[in-house]
Design an enzyme around this catalytic site. Structure first.
Site, PDB file in Angstrom:
ATOM      1  N   GLN A  29       1.344   3.633   2.157  1.00 40.31           N
ATOM      2  CA  GLN A  29       2.073   3.775   3.424  1.00 40.31           C
ATOM      3  C   GLN A  29       2.659   2.431   3.866  1.00 40.31           C
ATOM      4  OE1 GLN A  29       3.173   6.221   5.259  1.00 40.31           O
ATOM      5  NE2 GLN A  29       2.303   7.836   3.995  1.00 40.31           N
ATOM      6  N   SER A  30       3.150   1.644   2.941  1.00 39.93           N
ATOM      7  CA  SER A  30       3.699   0.327   3.279  1.00 39.93           C
ATOM      8  C   SER A  30       4.984   0.421   4.101  1.00 39.93           C
ATOM      9  CB  SER A  30       3.994  -0.442   1.983  1.00 39.93           C
ATOM     10  OG  SER A  30       4.745  -1.604   2.272  1.00 39.93           O
ATOM     11  N   ASN A  31       4.977  -0.205   5.251  1.00 43.16           N
ATOM     12  CA  ASN A  31       6.200  -0.310   6.056  1.00 43.16           C
ATOM     13  C   ASN A  31       7.156  -1.299   5.407  1.00 43.16           C
ATOM     14  OD1 ASN A  31       5.249   1.300   8.378  1.00 43.16           O
ATOM     15  ND2 ASN A  31       3.783  -0.372   8.620  1.00 43.16           N
ATOM     16  N   ALA A  50       0.861  -1.180   0.000  1.00 45.77           N
ATOM     17  CA  ALA A  50       0.000   0.000   0.000  1.00 45.77           C
ATOM     18  C   ALA A  50       0.908   1.244   0.000  1.00 45.77           C
ATOM     19  CB  ALA A  50      -0.895  -0.003   1.236  1.00 45.77           C
ATOM     20  N   VAL A  70       7.622  -1.892   2.224  1.00 45.95           N
ATOM     21  CA  VAL A  70       8.361  -1.283   1.110  1.00 45.95           C
ATOM     22  C   VAL A  70       9.489  -0.411   1.662  1.00 45.95           C
ATOM     23  CG1 VAL A  70       8.188   0.415  -0.771  1.00 45.95           C
ATOM     24  CG2 VAL A  70       6.502  -1.435  -0.592  1.00 45.95           C
TER      25      VAL A  70
END
Ligand code: PLP
Length: 334
Positions: free
Chosen positions: A75-77, A73, A79
């Site tokens: 706000q992917s942690n 997503a 990534v």
């Protein structure tokens, strides 16, 4: 189980701390709450993906890859942590970011994790909501291979039977820590999303006959599909490890009553949990995962679900960088 059979890179100094949450326990009137600080895995503000990436990047290097493709997503942690580690090993990282949570909030779209992705030189490509994102990542990987790149594709959340080894290892680490300090653990509570964390924990605990149940608190899917997803990954992970006994379906338990309107959409309980943990313990949770998981734990405690003398370990999976994407929510909820 013999984890050293699999390639690995070391990314953080283990063990992460295991701490007693005295003030929170007191405020809620028991059970005894402890926290396993996997928000303290060092890389790029830490989080649970670092443990998975020890094994995923280990395999990528063993295969000679120089370009990582992954997805998440906005706000992917996952990534953010992948992008940072790729730089550490001199690899290029391409990330497909899905507009999974429909918003035009500027902070959500450009601060928090996305800001950090950019600092790590991540090549960001956007995708609309609703696609099969792992298939998209595979497709992008194939295109880059056709251009001559040596690509390693990491699925969303690093959740496959390679990444889950990180949480098999965490289960071993946690039980050893508990034994050293004489702490009896009655239950582990964690956020569960792409499933690698819970699946790895379950395999690690079952594989060592620890007899400690894990409760996953869901952040996206309803209970049945979430449990099924976690269970399928426990089977694949146990098979990779050559565990002979089969893992009981009942060992996988998820409570998905705290998702609210959907993945990444703030809930009142999440806001309360983030504030309570910050005010009582000086610890930052995140709005998408650990905040909703803690909201679930707080509510279940208030409902009297757990015995007062039980000891619960809350696995803190990190994600505080995401708070800066949710500035508007916390501002308004003031
Ligand atoms: C990814 C993530 C989770 C969920 O872990 P899964 O292995 O995907 O189930 C929980 N908390 C945070 C902060 C995360 O980034």
């Amino acid at each position: 189980m013999h984890l050293a059979r699999f390639p690995r890179v070391r990314l953080f100094p283990a063990p992460t701390p295991l701490e007693r949450l005295h003030n929170l326990t007191h405020r809620l009137g028991g059970p005894q709450i402890w926290v396993k600080r996997d928000d303290c895995t060092v890389v790029a503000t830490g989080g649970n993906k670092v443990r998975k990436l020890e094994w995923l990047i280990g395999e990528a290097l063993a295969q000679g890859a120089s370009h990582i493709v992954t997805q998440g997503a906005i706000q992917s942690n996952h990534v953010r942590q992948t992008a940072a580690i790729a730089r550490k090993f001199g690899m290029t990282c391409t990330a497909l970011l899905e507009h999974r949570f429909d918003t035009d909030d500027r902070d959500y779209l450009s601060s928090g994790n996305v800001l950090l992705d950019r600092l790590f030189g991540c090549r960001i490509e956007y995708r609309p909501a609703g696609l099969d994102m792992n298939a998209e990542a595979e497709k992008r990987g194939s295109e880059l291979r056709a251009d001559g790149e040596t690509v390693y594709v990491i699925p969303g959340g690093g959740s496959n039977s390679v990444g889950a080894l990180g949480y098999v290892s965490c289960a071993q680490e946690l039980m050893q820590q508990a034994d050293e300090i004489g702490l009896r653990i009655d239950r582990i509570v964690t956020a569960t999303g792409s499933a690698g964390t819970q699946a790895g924990l379950v395999v690690g605990l079952e594989g060592t006959n620890a007899n400690v149940p894990v409760l996953g608190i869901g952040v996206r899917l309803p209970r049945e599909p979430q449990e099924e997803k976690v269970y399928l990954l426990t089977v694949a992970t146990a098979s990779r490890l050559g565990i002979k006994a089969s893992i009981a379906r009942e060992a996988v338990v998820a409570n998905c009553d705290y998702v609210g309107a959907g993945y990444g959409v703030p809930t009142k309980g999440m806001g309360e949990a983030v504030r309570m943990m910050a005010e009582e313990e000086g610890i930052l949770l995140d709005p998408v995962y650990s905040g909703k998981a803690m909201a679930g734990l707080i509510d279940l405690i208030r409902k009297g679900t757990f015995a007062r003398d039980e000891t619960i370990v809350f696995l803190h999976t990190g994600g505080a960088a995401g708070l800066f994407g949710y500035n508007t929510f916390f501002d308004r909820a003031e």
